[in-house]
Design a protein around this motif. Structure first.
Motif, short mmCIF file in Angstrom:
data_model
loop_
_atom_site.label_atom_id
_atom_site.label_comp_id
_atom_site.label_asym_id
_atom_site.label_seq_id
_atom_site.Cartn_x
_atom_site.Cartn_y
_atom_site.Cartn_z
N UNK A 71 0.83 -1.20 0.00
CA UNK A 71 0.00 0.00 0.00
C UNK A 71 0.87 1.26 0.00
N UNK A 72 1.96 1.24 0.77
CA UNK A 72 2.88 2.38 0.79
C UNK A 72 3.59 2.52 -0.56
N UNK A 73 3.86 1.40 -1.22
CA UNK A 73 4.51 1.47 -2.54
C UNK A 73 3.62 2.17 -3.56
N UNK A 74 2.31 2.01 -3.43
CA UNK A 74 1.39 2.70 -4.34
C UNK A 74 1.52 4.21 -4.16
N UNK A 75 1.58 4.66 -2.90
CA UNK A 75 1.72 6.09 -2.63
C UNK A 75 3.03 6.63 -3.21
N UNK A 76 4.10 5.88 -3.05
CA UNK A 76 5.39 6.32 -3.60
C UNK A 76 5.34 6.41 -5.12
#
Length: 463
Positions: free
Chosen positions: A295-300
Protein backbone atom coordinates in the motif's frame (compact mmCIF):
# COMPACT_ATOMS: atom_id res chain seq x y z
CA UNK A 1 -1.57 38.45 -0.75
CA UNK A 2 -2.53 39.27 2.85
CA UNK A 3 -0.70 37.94 5.89
CA UNK A 4 -3.74 35.82 6.82
CA UNK A 5 -3.71 34.19 3.40
CA UNK A 6 -0.14 32.86 3.81
CA UNK A 7 -0.92 30.36 6.63
CA UNK A 8 -4.08 29.33 4.83
CA UNK A 9 -2.13 28.63 1.65
CA UNK A 10 0.49 26.69 3.59
CA UNK A 11 -2.24 24.60 5.21
CA UNK A 12 -3.80 23.94 1.83
CA UNK A 13 -0.47 22.82 0.40
CA UNK A 14 0.28 20.57 3.35
CA UNK A 15 -3.12 18.95 3.08
CA UNK A 16 -2.26 18.00 -0.48
CA UNK A 17 1.01 16.33 0.51
CA UNK A 18 -0.46 12.87 0.91
CA UNK A 19 -1.12 11.19 -2.43
CA UNK A 20 -1.65 7.68 -1.05
CA UNK A 21 -4.72 5.97 0.37
CA UNK A 22 -4.70 4.96 4.05
CA UNK A 23 -4.21 1.27 4.66
CA UNK A 24 -7.40 -0.67 5.34
CA UNK A 25 -7.20 -4.29 6.44
CA UNK A 26 -9.25 -6.63 4.23
CA UNK A 27 -12.43 -7.92 5.81
CA UNK A 28 -11.74 -11.35 7.32
CA UNK A 29 -14.37 -12.09 9.99
CA UNK A 30 -13.39 -15.00 12.28
CA UNK A 31 -15.76 -17.89 12.99
CA UNK A 32 -17.84 -17.61 16.14
CA UNK A 33 -16.42 -20.83 17.56
CA UNK A 34 -14.38 -23.88 16.64
CA UNK A 35 -16.35 -26.74 15.15
CA UNK A 36 -14.18 -29.27 16.95
CA UNK A 37 -13.34 -27.46 20.19
CA UNK A 38 -11.09 -29.31 22.64
CA UNK A 39 -8.97 -28.54 25.68
CA UNK A 40 -10.76 -25.33 26.71
CA UNK A 41 -10.05 -21.75 25.64
CA UNK A 42 -6.55 -21.43 27.11
CA UNK A 43 -3.84 -20.60 24.58
CA UNK A 44 -0.60 -22.62 24.65
CA UNK A 45 2.60 -21.13 26.07
CA UNK A 46 5.74 -20.34 24.12
CA UNK A 47 7.44 -23.39 25.69
CA UNK A 48 4.62 -25.66 24.58
CA UNK A 49 6.88 -28.69 24.01
CA UNK A 50 7.52 -29.00 27.76
CA UNK A 51 3.97 -30.31 28.13
CA UNK A 52 5.14 -33.64 26.67
CA UNK A 53 7.39 -34.16 29.71
CA UNK A 54 10.54 -35.01 27.73
CA UNK A 55 13.90 -33.73 28.96
CA UNK A 56 15.54 -34.94 25.76
CA UNK A 57 13.12 -32.87 23.71
CA UNK A 58 13.98 -29.82 25.83
CA UNK A 59 17.66 -30.30 24.95
CA UNK A 60 16.91 -30.68 21.25
CA UNK A 61 14.78 -27.52 21.24
CA UNK A 62 17.58 -25.56 22.90
CA UNK A 63 20.02 -26.78 20.26
CA UNK A 64 17.70 -25.87 17.41
CA UNK A 65 17.08 -22.38 18.80
CA UNK A 66 20.79 -21.55 18.79
CA UNK A 67 22.14 -23.51 15.82
CA UNK A 68 19.36 -24.16 13.29
CA UNK A 69 20.47 -23.06 9.83
CA UNK A 70 17.07 -21.72 8.76
CA UNK A 71 16.81 -19.58 11.89
CA UNK A 72 20.27 -18.15 11.30
CA UNK A 73 19.30 -17.28 7.73
CA UNK A 74 16.01 -15.71 8.87
CA UNK A 75 17.89 -13.65 11.46
CA UNK A 76 20.23 -12.40 8.74
CA UNK A 77 17.20 -11.40 6.65
CA UNK A 78 15.95 -9.33 9.58
CA UNK A 79 19.26 -7.49 9.64
CA UNK A 80 19.01 -6.89 5.89
CA UNK A 81 15.50 -5.47 6.29
CA UNK A 82 16.64 -3.20 9.12
CA UNK A 83 19.52 -1.95 6.99
CA UNK A 84 17.15 -1.29 4.09
CA UNK A 85 14.94 0.70 6.46
CA UNK A 86 17.94 2.83 7.38
CA UNK A 87 18.71 3.39 3.70
CA UNK A 88 15.14 4.45 3.01
CA UNK A 89 15.10 6.75 6.04
CA UNK A 90 18.17 8.60 4.78
CA UNK A 91 16.06 10.13 1.99
CA UNK A 92 14.12 12.16 4.57
CA UNK A 93 17.27 13.91 5.77
CA UNK A 94 19.53 16.42 4.02
CA UNK A 95 22.84 15.21 2.63
CA UNK A 96 26.08 17.02 3.43
CA UNK A 97 29.43 16.58 1.72
CA UNK A 98 32.80 18.24 2.12
CA UNK A 99 35.44 18.76 -0.52
CA UNK A 100 38.95 20.18 -0.29
CA UNK A 101 41.57 20.38 -3.00
CA UNK A 102 44.52 22.15 -4.49
CA UNK A 103 45.26 22.72 -8.18
CA UNK A 104 48.65 23.64 -9.69
CA UNK A 105 48.36 24.95 -13.27
CA UNK A 106 50.68 26.34 -15.97
CA UNK A 107 49.21 28.75 -18.51
CA UNK A 108 50.08 28.33 -22.20
CA UNK A 109 52.28 31.10 -23.58
CA UNK A 110 51.22 30.30 -27.15
CA UNK A 111 47.60 30.93 -26.24
CA UNK A 112 48.39 34.16 -24.40
CA UNK A 113 47.88 37.58 -26.04
CA UNK A 114 50.52 39.16 -23.87
CA UNK A 115 54.18 39.51 -24.88
CA UNK A 116 55.60 37.97 -21.74
CA UNK A 117 58.02 35.14 -22.32
CA UNK A 118 57.74 33.65 -18.85
CA UNK A 119 55.35 30.80 -18.21
CA UNK A 120 52.68 31.62 -15.66
CA UNK A 121 52.07 29.11 -12.84
CA UNK A 122 49.11 29.34 -10.50
CA UNK A 123 48.03 27.36 -7.42
CA UNK A 124 44.39 27.33 -6.40
CA UNK A 125 43.21 25.92 -3.07
CA UNK A 126 39.60 25.41 -2.09
CA UNK A 127 37.48 23.96 0.72
CA UNK A 128 33.69 23.74 0.39
CA UNK A 129 30.66 22.22 2.07
CA UNK A 130 27.69 21.23 -0.05
CA UNK A 131 24.25 20.49 1.36
CA UNK A 132 21.26 19.23 -0.58
CA UNK A 133 17.74 18.33 0.43
CA UNK A 134 14.76 17.03 -1.48
CA UNK A 135 11.54 18.40 -0.07
CA UNK A 136 9.27 15.41 0.38
CA UNK A 137 6.25 17.52 -0.50
CA UNK A 138 4.17 14.66 -1.91
CA UNK A 139 5.22 12.05 0.63
CA UNK A 140 7.19 9.87 -1.80
CA UNK A 141 10.15 9.35 0.52
CA UNK A 142 7.93 8.96 3.58
CA UNK A 143 5.95 6.28 1.75
CA UNK A 144 9.20 4.48 0.89
CA UNK A 145 10.11 4.54 4.58
CA UNK A 146 6.69 3.16 5.50
CA UNK A 147 7.16 0.38 2.98
CA UNK A 148 10.62 -0.48 4.30
CA UNK A 149 9.34 -0.42 7.88
CA UNK A 150 6.52 -2.82 7.04
CA UNK A 151 8.99 -5.07 5.23
CA UNK A 152 11.21 -5.06 8.32
CA UNK A 153 8.22 -6.07 10.43
CA UNK A 154 7.40 -8.84 7.95
CA UNK A 155 10.96 -10.17 8.24
CA UNK A 156 10.55 -10.42 12.01
CA UNK A 157 7.27 -12.28 11.62
CA UNK A 158 8.99 -14.57 9.12
CA UNK A 159 11.67 -15.26 11.73
CA UNK A 160 8.99 -16.29 14.22
CA UNK A 161 7.43 -18.52 11.57
CA UNK A 162 10.82 -20.13 11.00
CA UNK A 163 11.19 -20.65 14.77
CA UNK A 164 7.80 -22.36 14.98
CA UNK A 165 8.54 -24.49 11.92
CA UNK A 166 11.89 -25.59 13.34
CA UNK A 167 10.37 -26.37 16.75
CA UNK A 168 7.51 -28.42 15.32
CA UNK A 169 9.97 -30.16 13.00
CA UNK A 170 12.19 -31.14 15.92
CA UNK A 171 9.25 -32.45 17.96
CA UNK A 172 7.67 -34.34 15.07
CA UNK A 173 10.96 -35.94 14.00
CA UNK A 174 11.94 -36.90 17.55
CA UNK A 175 8.55 -38.48 18.17
CA UNK A 176 8.84 -40.38 14.92
CA UNK A 177 12.20 -41.75 16.07
CA UNK A 178 10.58 -42.93 19.31
CA UNK A 179 7.72 -44.51 17.38
CA UNK A 180 10.10 -46.30 15.03
CA UNK A 181 12.20 -47.42 17.99
CA UNK A 182 9.12 -48.97 19.56
CA UNK A 183 8.09 -50.67 16.34
CA UNK A 184 11.59 -52.03 15.80
CA UNK A 185 11.56 -53.47 19.32
CA UNK A 186 8.24 -55.16 18.62
CA UNK A 187 9.52 -56.64 15.37
CA UNK A 188 12.64 -57.97 17.06
CA UNK A 189 10.54 -59.53 19.83
CA UNK A 190 8.28 -61.10 17.24
CA UNK A 191 11.29 -62.40 15.30
CA UNK A 192 12.66 -63.93 18.49
CA UNK A 193 9.35 -65.65 19.21
CA UNK A 194 9.04 -66.87 15.62
CA UNK A 195 12.54 -68.32 15.74
CA UNK A 196 11.54 -70.24 18.89
CA UNK A 197 8.42 -71.58 17.21
CA UNK A 198 10.45 -72.54 14.14
CA UNK A 199 12.81 -74.50 16.37
CA UNK A 200 9.80 -76.34 17.85
CA UNK A 201 8.51 -77.21 14.36
CA UNK A 202 11.91 -78.51 13.33
CA UNK A 203 12.13 -80.67 16.45
CA UNK A 204 8.64 -82.00 15.79
CA UNK A 205 9.57 -82.70 12.19
CA UNK A 206 12.48 -84.82 13.38
CA UNK A 207 10.10 -86.59 15.77
CA UNK A 208 7.58 -87.09 12.99
CA UNK A 209 4.82 -84.98 14.55
CA UNK A 210 5.14 -82.07 12.12
CA UNK A 211 5.45 -81.91 8.38
CA UNK A 212 7.85 -80.07 6.14
CA UNK A 213 4.94 -77.81 5.18
CA UNK A 214 4.64 -76.66 8.81
CA UNK A 215 8.33 -75.83 8.85
CA UNK A 216 8.18 -74.02 5.49
CA UNK A 217 5.19 -71.94 6.59
CA UNK A 218 6.95 -70.84 9.76
CA UNK A 219 10.11 -70.06 7.81
CA UNK A 220 8.01 -67.86 5.52
CA UNK A 221 6.53 -66.06 8.51
CA UNK A 222 9.99 -65.46 9.96
CA UNK A 223 11.36 -64.18 6.64
CA UNK A 224 8.44 -61.78 6.29
CA UNK A 225 9.03 -60.38 9.77
CA UNK A 226 12.74 -59.89 9.09
CA UNK A 227 11.87 -58.10 5.84
CA UNK A 228 9.85 -55.52 7.78
CA UNK A 229 12.82 -54.68 10.01
CA UNK A 230 15.13 -53.11 7.40
CA UNK A 231 12.72 -50.36 6.20
CA UNK A 232 12.03 -49.33 9.79
CA UNK A 233 15.73 -49.14 10.63
CA UNK A 234 16.40 -47.19 7.42
CA UNK A 235 13.70 -44.65 8.23
CA UNK A 236 14.93 -44.22 11.78
CA UNK A 237 18.52 -43.57 10.67
CA UNK A 238 17.26 -41.03 8.15
CA UNK A 239 15.24 -39.34 10.91
CA UNK A 240 18.37 -39.17 13.04
CA UNK A 241 20.09 -37.34 10.16
CA UNK A 242 17.13 -34.99 9.73
CA UNK A 243 17.14 -34.22 13.46
CA UNK A 244 20.86 -33.48 13.31
CA UNK A 245 20.29 -30.90 10.57
CA UNK A 246 17.39 -29.35 12.50
CA UNK A 247 19.67 -28.84 15.49
CA UNK A 248 22.49 -27.40 13.34
CA UNK A 249 24.85 -30.36 13.39
CA UNK A 250 26.29 -32.80 10.91
CA UNK A 251 24.88 -36.34 11.14
CA UNK A 252 28.35 -37.64 12.03
CA UNK A 253 28.49 -35.27 15.01
CA UNK A 254 25.00 -36.00 16.29
CA UNK A 255 24.52 -38.27 19.26
CA UNK A 256 21.12 -39.05 20.72
CA UNK A 257 19.95 -41.52 23.35
CA UNK A 258 16.18 -41.48 22.83
CA UNK A 259 13.63 -42.08 25.53
CA UNK A 260 10.80 -44.55 25.39
CA UNK A 261 7.58 -43.65 23.64
CA UNK A 262 5.67 -44.70 26.74
CA UNK A 263 7.23 -42.06 29.03
CA UNK A 264 5.78 -39.14 27.04
CA UNK A 265 2.65 -37.37 28.19
CA UNK A 266 -0.09 -36.41 25.76
CA UNK A 267 -1.08 -32.83 26.69
CA UNK A 268 -4.60 -31.47 26.45
CA UNK A 269 -4.09 -28.54 24.08
CA UNK A 270 -6.35 -25.52 24.52
CA UNK A 271 -7.48 -23.93 21.28
CA UNK A 272 -8.31 -20.44 22.55
CA UNK A 273 -10.98 -18.31 20.91
CA UNK A 274 -11.07 -17.92 17.10
CA UNK A 275 -11.07 -14.12 17.41
CA UNK A 276 -7.55 -14.19 18.86
CA UNK A 277 -5.94 -16.56 16.36
CA UNK A 278 -4.77 -14.03 13.78
CA UNK A 279 -2.66 -12.17 16.33
CA UNK A 280 -1.02 -15.48 17.26
CA UNK A 281 -0.02 -16.61 13.79
CA UNK A 282 3.24 -14.99 12.66
CA UNK A 283 2.64 -16.08 9.06
CA UNK A 284 -0.65 -14.14 9.00
CA UNK A 285 1.03 -11.11 10.55
CA UNK A 286 3.78 -11.33 7.91
CA UNK A 287 1.20 -11.43 5.12
CA UNK A 288 -0.47 -8.30 6.48
CA UNK A 289 2.85 -6.49 6.90
CA UNK A 290 3.66 -7.23 3.25
CA UNK A 291 0.23 -5.85 2.35
CA UNK A 292 0.95 -2.63 4.24
CA UNK A 293 4.26 -2.32 2.42
CA UNK A 294 2.49 -2.73 -0.92
CA UNK A 295 0.00 0.00 0.00
CA UNK A 296 2.88 2.38 0.79
CA UNK A 297 4.51 1.47 -2.54
CA UNK A 298 1.39 2.70 -4.34
CA UNK A 299 1.72 6.09 -2.63
CA UNK A 300 5.39 6.32 -3.60
CA UNK A 301 4.57 5.46 -7.20
CA UNK A 302 1.77 8.05 -7.36
CA UNK A 303 4.08 10.77 -6.07
CA UNK A 304 6.13 10.46 -9.25
CA UNK A 305 3.31 12.29 -11.06
CA UNK A 306 4.14 15.49 -9.15
CA UNK A 307 7.15 17.81 -9.28
CA UNK A 308 10.29 16.95 -7.36
CA UNK A 309 11.56 19.99 -5.42
CA UNK A 310 15.21 20.15 -4.30
CA UNK A 311 17.30 22.69 -2.41
CA UNK A 312 21.08 22.94 -2.73
CA UNK A 313 23.50 25.10 -0.80
CA UNK A 314 27.26 25.44 -1.08
CA UNK A 315 29.72 27.44 0.97
CA UNK A 316 33.46 27.55 1.46
CA UNK A 317 36.69 29.25 0.55
CA UNK A 318 38.74 29.46 -2.61
CA UNK A 319 41.98 31.37 -3.11
CA UNK A 320 45.12 31.60 -5.24
CA UNK A 321 47.03 32.52 -2.13
CA UNK A 322 47.12 29.88 0.57
CA UNK A 323 47.76 32.53 3.23
CA UNK A 324 44.46 34.23 2.33
CA UNK A 325 42.52 30.97 2.20
CA UNK A 326 40.39 31.48 5.32
CA UNK A 327 39.74 35.20 4.90
CA UNK A 328 36.56 36.99 3.99
CA UNK A 329 37.97 37.73 0.52
CA UNK A 330 38.12 33.98 -0.26
CA UNK A 331 34.59 33.23 0.92
CA UNK A 332 32.15 31.79 -1.62
CA UNK A 333 28.58 30.55 -1.34
CA UNK A 334 25.60 29.69 -3.43
CA UNK A 335 22.00 28.69 -2.84
CA UNK A 336 19.83 27.05 -5.48
CA UNK A 337 16.45 25.46 -5.80
CA UNK A 338 15.03 23.33 -8.56
CA UNK A 339 11.80 21.66 -9.51
CA UNK A 340 11.59 18.72 -11.90
CA UNK A 341 8.35 17.61 -13.50
CA UNK A 342 7.93 14.68 -15.86
CA UNK A 343 6.19 15.82 -19.06
CA UNK A 344 6.30 12.67 -21.15
CA UNK A 345 7.69 9.33 -20.05
CA UNK A 346 5.98 6.94 -22.43
CA UNK A 347 3.61 5.67 -19.74
CA UNK A 348 6.35 4.64 -17.28
CA UNK A 349 4.78 6.26 -14.22
CA UNK A 350 1.29 5.06 -15.09
CA UNK A 351 2.61 1.54 -15.61
CA UNK A 352 4.46 1.62 -12.30
CA UNK A 353 1.35 2.77 -10.43
CA UNK A 354 -0.75 0.05 -12.05
CA UNK A 355 1.90 -2.55 -11.25
CA UNK A 356 1.90 -1.52 -7.58
CA UNK A 357 -1.89 -1.61 -7.47
CA UNK A 358 -1.93 -5.10 -8.96
CA UNK A 359 0.73 -6.17 -6.45
CA UNK A 360 -1.48 -4.86 -3.65
CA UNK A 361 -4.44 -6.86 -4.98
CA UNK A 362 -2.27 -9.97 -5.20
CA UNK A 363 -1.11 -9.59 -1.61
CA UNK A 364 -4.68 -8.89 -0.50
CA UNK A 365 -5.67 -12.31 -1.77
CA UNK A 366 -2.55 -13.81 -0.22
CA UNK A 367 -3.55 -12.32 3.12
CA UNK A 368 -7.12 -13.58 2.85
CA UNK A 369 -5.80 -17.04 2.01
CA UNK A 370 -3.41 -16.92 4.98
CA UNK A 371 -6.32 -16.07 7.27
CA UNK A 372 -8.54 -18.80 5.86
CA UNK A 373 -5.68 -21.29 6.03
CA UNK A 374 -5.00 -20.38 9.66
CA UNK A 375 -8.58 -21.17 10.70
CA UNK A 376 -8.58 -24.31 8.56
CA UNK A 377 -5.28 -25.47 10.07
CA UNK A 378 -6.70 -25.23 13.57
CA UNK A 379 -9.90 -27.06 12.61
CA UNK A 380 -7.93 -29.84 10.92
CA UNK A 381 -5.56 -30.09 13.88
CA UNK A 382 -8.49 -30.30 16.31
CA UNK A 383 -9.98 -33.10 14.24
CA UNK A 384 -6.63 -34.90 14.21
CA UNK A 385 -6.29 -34.59 18.01
CA UNK A 386 -9.81 -35.86 18.60
CA UNK A 387 -9.68 -38.78 16.17
CA UNK A 388 -6.13 -39.84 17.09
CA UNK A 389 -7.23 -40.08 20.74
CA UNK A 390 -10.16 -42.28 19.68
CA UNK A 391 -7.81 -44.39 17.56
CA UNK A 392 -5.41 -44.91 20.49
CA UNK A 393 -8.29 -45.97 22.74
CA UNK A 394 -9.51 -48.46 20.13
CA UNK A 395 -6.02 -49.82 19.50
CA UNK A 396 -5.41 -50.24 23.24
CA UNK A 397 -8.55 -52.36 23.45
CA UNK A 398 -7.48 -54.38 20.40
CA UNK A 399 -4.01 -54.92 21.87
CA UNK A 400 -5.42 -56.02 25.23
CA UNK A 401 -7.80 -58.45 23.52
CA UNK A 402 -5.03 -59.88 21.34
CA UNK A 403 -2.72 -60.24 24.34
CA UNK A 404 -5.40 -62.11 26.30
CA UNK A 405 -5.98 -64.46 23.34
CA UNK A 406 -2.24 -65.11 23.04
CA UNK A 407 -1.90 -65.88 26.74
CA UNK A 408 -4.87 -68.27 26.57
CA UNK A 409 -3.37 -70.01 23.54
CA UNK A 410 -0.02 -70.42 25.32
CA UNK A 411 -1.75 -71.93 28.34
CA UNK A 412 -3.76 -74.31 26.18
CA UNK A 413 -0.62 -75.30 24.28
CA UNK A 414 1.06 -76.21 27.57
CA UNK A 415 -1.99 -78.32 28.44
CA UNK A 416 -2.03 -80.01 25.06
CA UNK A 417 -5.40 -78.57 24.10
CA UNK A 418 -4.25 -76.65 20.98
CA UNK A 419 -1.31 -77.03 18.66
CA UNK A 420 1.48 -74.55 18.01
CA UNK A 421 -0.24 -73.24 14.90
CA UNK A 422 -2.96 -71.67 17.03
CA UNK A 423 -0.34 -70.03 19.19
CA UNK A 424 1.40 -68.75 16.07
CA UNK A 425 -1.76 -67.17 14.75
CA UNK A 426 -2.55 -65.44 18.04
CA UNK A 427 1.04 -64.23 18.26
CA UNK A 428 0.80 -62.69 14.77
CA UNK A 429 -2.44 -60.97 15.77
CA UNK A 430 -0.82 -59.63 18.94
CA UNK A 431 2.18 -58.29 17.06
CA UNK A 432 -0.06 -56.55 14.54
CA UNK A 433 -2.11 -54.99 17.35
CA UNK A 434 1.01 -53.82 19.19
CA UNK A 435 2.46 -52.31 16.02
CA UNK A 436 -0.83 -50.53 15.25
CA UNK A 437 -0.95 -49.19 18.82
CA UNK A 438 2.60 -47.81 18.53
CA UNK A 439 1.67 -46.06 15.29
CA UNK A 440 -1.54 -44.68 16.80
CA UNK A 441 0.33 -43.28 19.81
CA UNK A 442 2.83 -41.63 17.48
CA UNK A 443 -0.02 -40.15 15.44
CA UNK A 444 -1.59 -38.77 18.63
CA UNK A 445 1.65 -37.07 19.71
CA UNK A 446 2.20 -35.60 16.26
CA UNK A 447 -1.41 -34.40 16.17
CA UNK A 448 -0.77 -32.46 19.39
CA UNK A 449 2.34 -30.92 17.81
CA UNK A 450 0.28 -30.01 14.76
CA UNK A 451 -2.30 -28.25 16.93
CA UNK A 452 0.40 -26.31 18.78
CA UNK A 453 1.82 -25.21 15.44
CA UNK A 454 -1.61 -24.28 14.04
CA UNK A 455 -2.20 -22.10 17.12
CA UNK A 456 1.07 -20.24 16.59
CA UNK A 457 3.07 -22.04 19.25
CA UNK A 458 2.14 -19.57 21.97
CA UNK A 459 3.58 -16.60 20.08
CA UNK A 460 1.58 -13.36 20.11
CA UNK A 461 1.98 -10.18 18.08
CA UNK A 462 3.45 -7.44 20.20
CA UNK A 463 4.37 -9.92 22.91
Amino acid sequence: MTKKAVPALALLLLSACSVGDPYVRPETPPPARWTNAAGGNVWPGTDWWRQFGSTRLDELMAGARTANFDLAAATARVRQADAQLGIAGASLLPSLSAEAGATRARASRAASTTTTTKARHTTTTSATLTASYEIDFWGKNAAAVDSAQAAAQASRFDLQTAVLTAQSGVATTYFEILGLQERIRLVKDSIHNSEGILAVFRDRQLAGTATSLDVAQQESVLATQKATLAPLERQMRQDYNALAILTGRLPEEFGLVPESLGVLAVPAVGAGLPSGLLARRPDVQSAEASLRAANADIAAARAAWFPSISLTGEGGFQSLDLMKMMTAQSLLWSVASSATQAIFDGGKIAGTVEQKRARFEELSQTYRKAVASAFSDVENALIAVEKSAEEVAAQRLAEATARRAFEIAQAQLAGGIVDVTTVLNTQKTLFSAQDSLAQARLTQLQAAVGLYKALGGGWQAGG
